[in-house]
Scaffold this motif. Sequence first.
Motif, short mmCIF file in Angstrom:
data_model
loop_
_atom_site.label_atom_id
_atom_site.label_comp_id
_atom_site.label_asym_id
_atom_site.label_seq_id
_atom_site.Cartn_x
_atom_site.Cartn_y
_atom_site.Cartn_z
N MET A 98 11.78 0.51 -4.65
CA MET A 98 10.76 -0.51 -4.62
C MET A 98 9.46 0.09 -4.11
N GLY A 99 8.36 -0.51 -4.53
CA GLY A 99 7.07 -0.02 -4.10
C GLY A 99 6.66 -0.59 -2.75
N GLY A 100 5.83 0.14 -2.04
CA GLY A 100 5.28 -0.37 -0.80
C GLY A 100 5.96 0.11 0.46
N GLU A 101 7.05 0.88 0.31
CA GLU A 101 7.75 1.32 1.52
C GLU A 101 6.88 2.24 2.36
N GLY A 102 6.11 3.09 1.69
CA GLY A 102 5.25 4.02 2.43
C GLY A 102 4.17 3.30 3.22
N ALA A 103 3.63 2.24 2.63
CA ALA A 103 2.59 1.48 3.31
C ALA A 103 3.17 0.78 4.54
N MET A 104 4.37 0.23 4.39
CA MET A 104 4.99 -0.46 5.53
C MET A 104 5.35 0.53 6.63
N MET A 105 5.80 1.73 6.25
CA MET A 105 6.12 2.73 7.24
C MET A 105 4.86 3.16 7.99
N ALA A 126 2.21 1.31 8.47
CA ALA A 126 1.83 0.20 9.34
C ALA A 126 2.69 0.19 10.60
N ASN A 127 3.97 0.42 10.46
CA ASN A 127 4.86 0.46 11.62
C ASN A 127 4.49 1.60 12.56
N ASN A 128 4.18 2.78 12.00
CA ASN A 128 3.78 3.91 12.83
C ASN A 128 2.49 3.62 13.57
N SER A 129 1.55 2.97 12.90
CA SER A 129 0.28 2.63 13.53
C SER A 129 0.49 1.67 14.69
N LEU A 130 1.33 0.65 14.49
CA LEU A 130 1.62 -0.30 15.57
C LEU A 130 2.29 0.40 16.75
#
Length: 88
Positions: free
Chosen positions: A1-8, A10-14
Motif C-alpha cells: 500500500m502507498g503512504g507507509e513511508g510518509a507515515m513512518m 511522521a512517526n519519526n518526527s513526532l
Amino acid sequence: MGGEGAMMAANNSLKNNRSLLAKRKETKALEGSYAAIELKEFPKVTAEQLEGIRERIQIKNKQNRIRQLIVLGVFLIILVSFAIYLNH
C-alpha cells in the motif's frame, strides 16, 4: 500500500520532537528572574534638546526623500527611453 513511508516519517518526527522536549524540560532553559537587574539612569532631556533632535531628524528625512525621488526619476527616464528605443 502507498503512504507507509510518509507515515513512518511522521512517526519519526513526532518521536524526535518528544525527545527534544524532554531535554528542554530537564535543563529548564526558560526559567529565570529579572528581580536583580538594575535599570540604567539616563540623563534628563530639555525641551531645547528635543527640538534640536526633532529638527535634525526632519532634515535627514527630507534629504532621504529627495534622494529617493531623484533615483526614481532617473529610473523612470531610463525605463521610458528603453521602451521608446524598443518600439522604434
